[in-house]
Design an enzyme around this catalytic site. Sequence first.
Site, short mmCIF file in Angstrom:
data_model
loop_
_atom_site.label_atom_id
_atom_site.label_comp_id
_atom_site.label_asym_id
_atom_site.label_seq_id
_atom_site.Cartn_x
_atom_site.Cartn_y
_atom_site.Cartn_z
N SER A 22 9.52 0.68 -8.82
CA SER A 22 8.50 -0.21 -9.39
C SER A 22 7.11 0.38 -9.20
O SER A 22 6.95 1.43 -8.57
CB SER A 22 8.56 -1.60 -8.72
OG SER A 22 8.20 -1.50 -7.36
N GLY A 23 6.13 -0.30 -9.77
CA GLY A 23 4.72 0.00 -9.51
C GLY A 23 4.32 1.44 -9.69
O GLY A 23 4.71 2.12 -10.65
N TYR A 158 -1.18 -3.27 7.84
CA TYR A 158 -1.17 -2.31 6.72
C TYR A 158 -2.27 -1.28 6.90
O TYR A 158 -2.06 -0.08 6.70
CB TYR A 158 -1.34 -3.10 5.43
CG TYR A 158 -1.33 -2.29 4.16
CD1 TYR A 158 -0.16 -1.66 3.73
CD2 TYR A 158 -2.48 -2.17 3.36
CE1 TYR A 158 -0.15 -0.94 2.54
CE2 TYR A 158 -2.46 -1.46 2.18
CZ TYR A 158 -1.30 -0.84 1.77
OH TYR A 158 -1.28 -0.13 0.59
N LYS A 162 -1.78 2.72 7.15
CA LYS A 162 -2.35 3.68 6.19
C LYS A 162 -3.36 4.61 6.87
O LYS A 162 -3.49 5.77 6.48
CB LYS A 162 -2.98 2.93 5.01
CG LYS A 162 -1.96 2.19 4.15
CD LYS A 162 -0.89 3.12 3.58
CE LYS A 162 0.03 2.41 2.61
NZ LYS A 162 1.03 3.31 1.99
N1 LIG Z 1 -0.97 -1.08 -5.94
C1 LIG Z 1 -2.08 -0.81 -5.24
O1 LIG Z 1 -3.17 -1.32 -5.53
C2 LIG Z 1 -2.01 0.13 -4.06
C3 LIG Z 1 -3.21 0.47 -3.44
C4 LIG Z 1 -3.19 1.34 -2.38
C5 LIG Z 1 -1.99 1.88 -1.94
N2 LIG Z 1 -0.83 1.51 -2.55
C6 LIG Z 1 0.41 2.11 -2.05
O2 LIG Z 1 1.16 2.59 -3.14
C7 LIG Z 1 2.53 2.60 -2.78
C8 LIG Z 1 3.35 1.93 -3.88
O3 LIG Z 1 3.01 0.55 -3.90
P1 LIG Z 1 3.00 -0.33 -5.22
O4 LIG Z 1 1.67 -0.94 -5.29
O5 LIG Z 1 3.52 0.43 -6.38
O6 LIG Z 1 4.00 -1.51 -4.76
P2 LIG Z 1 5.45 -1.94 -5.24
O7 LIG Z 1 5.49 -2.11 -6.72
O8 LIG Z 1 5.80 -3.10 -4.37
O9 LIG Z 1 6.36 -0.70 -4.86
C9 LIG Z 1 6.80 -0.46 -3.56
C10 LIG Z 1 7.99 0.48 -3.66
O10 LIG Z 1 8.43 0.83 -2.34
C11 LIG Z 1 9.83 0.74 -2.32
N3 LIG Z 1 10.29 0.47 -0.96
C12 LIG Z 1 9.86 -0.49 -0.10
N4 LIG Z 1 10.58 -0.45 1.03
C13 LIG Z 1 11.47 0.56 0.88
C14 LIG Z 1 12.52 1.07 1.70
N5 LIG Z 1 12.78 0.58 2.91
N6 LIG Z 1 13.26 2.11 1.22
C15 LIG Z 1 13.01 2.63 0.01
N7 LIG Z 1 12.05 2.17 -0.82
C16 LIG Z 1 11.30 1.14 -0.38
C17 LIG Z 1 10.19 -0.38 -3.28
O11 LIG Z 1 11.49 -0.18 -3.79
P3 LIG Z 1 12.81 -1.05 -3.41
O12 LIG Z 1 12.35 -2.44 -3.10
O13 LIG Z 1 13.64 -0.94 -4.66
O14 LIG Z 1 13.41 -0.32 -2.27
C18 LIG Z 1 9.17 -0.15 -4.38
O15 LIG Z 1 9.66 0.77 -5.32
C19 LIG Z 1 2.63 1.92 -1.41
O16 LIG Z 1 2.69 2.89 -0.39
C20 LIG Z 1 1.33 1.15 -1.34
O17 LIG Z 1 0.94 0.91 -0.01
C21 LIG Z 1 -0.81 0.65 -3.60
#
Ligand SMILES: NC(=O)c1ccc[n+]([C@@H]2O[C@H](COP(=O)([O-])OP(=O)(O)OC[C@H]3O[C@@H](n4cnc5c(N)ncnc54)[C@H](OP(=O)(O)O)[C@@H]3O)[C@@H](O)[C@H]2O)c1
Length: 253
Positions: A22-23, A158, A162
């Site tokens: 996702s995401g 968090y 990070k």
């Molecule tokens: N979106 C933002 O604004 C933002 C900003 C700063 C940093 N980030 C970082 O970007 C990254 C992606 O986040 P996102 O925003 O795209 O959120 P998201 O859509 O919730 O995606 C999170 C992903 O992590 C996977 N995940 C979680 N726990 C896991 C586990 N134990 N094993 C394997 N996969 C796991 C989930 O897949 P499954 O549930 O299918 O396992 C999902 O694909 C994260 O590190 C987040 O902290 C995001």
Amino acid sequence: MSHAPHVTDLSGKVAVVTGASSGLGRNFALVLAGAGARVIAAARREDRLRDLATEHDLITPHRCDITDEADRGALIARAQEFGGVDILVNNAGWADALPAFEQPVDAFRATLDIDVTALFRLSVLAAQSMARRDGGAIVNIASILGLVASAPVTQSAYGAAKGAVISLTRHLAAEWARHGVRVNAIAPGFFPSELTDAMLADESAQGWIRRNTPLGRPGRPGELDGALLLLAGPGASYITGQTLAVDGGWTAR
Ligand SMILES: NC(=O)c1ccc[n+]([C@@H]2O[C@H](COP(=O)([O-])OP(=O)(O)OC[C@H]3O[C@@H](n4cnc5c(N)ncnc54)[C@H](OP(=O)(O)O)[C@@H]3O)[C@@H](O)[C@H]2O)c1
């Protein structure tokens, strides 16, 4: 006169992307495949990964819980079937938004386990494989909340995680440079994803982001692609240990 390498050409490379269901991770898998890399797309939700794989021939779905050591080993072994991992994108992550006074210690530990310990162990396994070959590139997805506080949002677990990712990026880069392994990080601002959908849908949160972002808006899908392709590819051959904020200027204030 020499020319810059084709900075976005990843043909023949093997990339592992965690959190590809996702995401941001889903998009990262498509971007790397679009640049020519074989991509092992990892996460726990296999149906999502299979759906993603229908979008590009170079994407291979692989179920993996990154908190499980056996799963981590199996993921790097899967990349070995394609010649071995050249690029690791440590994108999988988790966040809660509890005030510190209300944070159960187990929830704090669980955040560190997913966001830091799993990333560390996967990096070690990947770097061992890279070191046996021509080296490689690790790109950690950190966050601006590892650089600055989240107030008034309460995300100390968090933010701690990070911040550790950003520090690990420096330490591992320095430790593994002699093996040809580069380690860099991207610190995104606010981008649409399952993690942020509720927040970005909220009027007052939108106003807060607009007011505090010099570019006046959250990130758009695709606005992390350039940073990823740079740090993962030959254009960054002399860049290691760095964290690139892609945040519309949030941390420049
Ligand atoms: N979106 C933002 O604004 C933002 C900003 C700063 C940093 N980030 C970082 O970007 C990254 C992606 O986040 P996102 O925003 O795209 O959120 P998201 O859509 O919730 O995606 C999170 C992903 O992590 C996977 N995940 C979680 N726990 C896991 C586990 N134990 N094993 C394997 N996969 C796991 C989930 O897949 P499954 O549930 O299918 O396992 C999902 O694909 C994260 O590190 C987040 O902290 C995001």
